[in-house]
Scaffold this motif. Structure first.
Motif, PDB file in Angstrom:
ATOM      1  N   LEU A  37       0.829  -1.200   0.000  1.00  0.00           N
ATOM      2  CA  LEU A  37       0.000   0.000   0.000  1.00  0.00           C
ATOM      3  C   LEU A  37       0.868   1.257   0.000  1.00  0.00           C
ATOM      4  O   LEU A  37       0.600   2.211  -0.738  1.00  0.00           O
ATOM      5  CB  LEU A  37      -0.919  -0.005   1.220  1.00  0.00           C
ATOM      6  CG  LEU A  37      -1.980  -1.107   1.252  1.00  0.00           C
ATOM      7  CD1 LEU A  37      -2.679  -1.125   2.606  1.00  0.00           C
ATOM      8  CD2 LEU A  37      -2.991  -0.937   0.135  1.00  0.00           C
ATOM      9  N   ALA A  40       2.373   1.853  -3.362  1.00  0.00           N
ATOM     10  CA  ALA A  40       1.392   2.295  -4.354  1.00  0.00           C
ATOM     11  C   ALA A  40       0.833   3.678  -4.045  1.00  0.00           C
ATOM     12  O   ALA A  40       0.029   4.211  -4.819  1.00  0.00           O
ATOM     13  CB  ALA A  40       0.252   1.290  -4.429  1.00  0.00           C
ATOM     14  N   ILE A  42      -1.124   4.461  -1.535  1.00  0.00           N
ATOM     15  CA  ILE A  42      -2.467   4.397  -0.952  1.00  0.00           C
ATOM     16  C   ILE A  42      -2.358   4.608   0.554  1.00  0.00           C
ATOM     17  O   ILE A  42      -1.758   3.790   1.255  1.00  0.00           O
ATOM     18  CB  ILE A  42      -3.140   3.048  -1.252  1.00  0.00           C
ATOM     19  CG1 ILE A  42      -3.380   2.905  -2.762  1.00  0.00           C
ATOM     20  CG2 ILE A  42      -4.458   2.918  -0.493  1.00  0.00           C
ATOM     21  CD1 ILE A  42      -4.025   1.611  -3.161  1.00  0.00           C
ATOM     22  N   ALA A 353      -3.165  -2.198  -5.638  1.00  0.00           N
ATOM     23  CA  ALA A 353      -3.659  -0.827  -5.762  1.00  0.00           C
ATOM     24  C   ALA A 353      -4.795  -0.741  -6.771  1.00  0.00           C
ATOM     25  O   ALA A 353      -5.803  -0.060  -6.536  1.00  0.00           O
ATOM     26  CB  ALA A 353      -2.517   0.102  -6.178  1.00  0.00           C
TER      27      ALA A 353
END
Length: 366
Positions: A37, A40, A42, A353
């Motif tokens: 995460l 990516a 996020i 993602a």
């Protein structure tokens, strides 16, 4: 434990209901998923997990109920990223009522849940909870094709959702680890010493006349079969107990070959993806594994040798081949090093993602 990140209301929430004690597979998966995460871009709104694991069945149920309550209180119109667990059946409906979606990561099947936590069988209706926890997902990523088949069969009567394979990863400490120098070559088994790990099979192979004379077997880890390893200790077998990841990585990097002699149980045969195989590959070390279907698929990449799961002498002969034929080992090690970048957690970050963003877009449309 509940760790919140301020200023990220659009971020995902992570929930791990298994104990995430340091060194456990669940902790490795949680930390790796967080790394994906982060890679990516996020943001993570909150992580809900527990590092405790003791207390008997009552303590375990209390821990799970506490996690359920925390996860239900955290529900909002966002994405919940979670590892599959039967008790998710008490969490996911709340997220849907709040307008949220559930990104489910499946690392094992029902048989693996029972093998790891036999006390689950005592909970009334547990089988139905397992199915409902799968039916409550908005999108599902499984670690291998065998688990995709299992999930599809379990969800046969539910509304279809995206289901795909997303490979596992390993800690960065296994890449470019400095090999430990013990002054002599050795074969290594590492990981949990559980009955399905093939410990008795491996020790029988070590006693075989086919095993190379003088080549030591080192065992790192702990668990139910630790006493069997202690009983076998001597000039040819050494049990080193558990090791922290960074130190373990040095032993892996220094090994002639590592072993993954898993048994053909219902939880292993088609659905296992052993961390020890990928950790060995990340360190550029060949693997010898039993020929259960899931491991046959993994070793089709060419970084190891397969042996008959019912014939310990076959394992001993494979070890002898690695020891006697340096060119074979060098070829397998070169293949492992070439494949190693795919074992980084961040390798599959774009896939995770993409699946999460698809759910976020679905939330926005509604």
């Amino acid at each position: 434990m509940y760790a919140a990140q301020a200023g990220a209301p659009e971020g995902v929430t992570m929930l791990w209901m298994e104990s995430t004690r340091v060194g456990s597979a669940a902790r490795t998966h949680m930390d790796g998923s967080r790394a994906r995460l982060d890679a990516a871009g996020i943001p993570v709104r909150a992580q809900i997990f527990s590092e405790t694991s003791g207390g008997g069945i009552v303590g375990k149920v209390r821990r799970l109920l506490s996690l359920v309550l925390r996860a239900r209180r955290a529900a909002h119109a966002g994405v919940l990223v979670t590892r599959w667990h039967p008790f998710l059946a008490f969490v996911t409906p709340r997220w849907f009522r709040k307008g949220g979606r559930v990104m489910l990561l499946v690392q094992g099947n029902d048989a693996s849940a029972y093998e790891t936590n036999p006390w689950l069988r005592r909970i009334p209706g547990i089988r139905r909870l397992m199915t409902k926890s799968l039916e409550g997902a908005s999108s599902i990523l499984c670690v291998n094709g065998g688990l995709v088949e299992w999930v599809e069969a379990e969800r046969a009567s539910a509304a279809p959702v995206p289901i795909a394979v997303m490979p596992s990863g390993v800690s960065d400490v296994f890449f470019d680890a400095s090999p430990i120098d013990l002054g002599e070559p050795y074969v290594l088994f590492f990981g949990g010493l559980a009955p399905w790990q093939g410990i008795d099979y491996m020790l029988e192979a070590r006693r075989s006349a086919a095993w190379p004379e003088g080549l030591k077997l080192l065992v790192i880890g702990d668990g139910e079969k630790a006493q069997a390893v202690r009983d076998a200790e001597g000039p040819g077998v050494s049990w080193l107990g558990p090791k922290p990841p960074a130190e373990l990585a040095r032993y892996v990097a220094g090994a002639l070959v590592t072993l993954c002699p898993k048994s053909a149980t219902d939880s292993m045969a088609k659905t296992t993806t052993p961390f020890k195989v990928l950790e060995s590959v990340a360190a550029g070390v060949p693997v010898i594994a039993t020929d259960i279907p899931a491991q046959v698929d993994m070793l089709s990449e060419g970084y190891g040798l397969l042996v008959d799961v019912n014939e310990p002498q076959d394992l001993a002969r494979a070890v002898a081949r690695i020891a006697a034929e340096p060119a074979v080992r060098a070829e397998l090690a070169a293949t492992a090093r070439a494949y190693a970048p795919k074992c980084r957690w961040t390798y599959a970050a774009p896939q995770l993602a993409g699946a999460i963003r698809a759910l976020q877009e679905d939330i926005e449309r509604r």
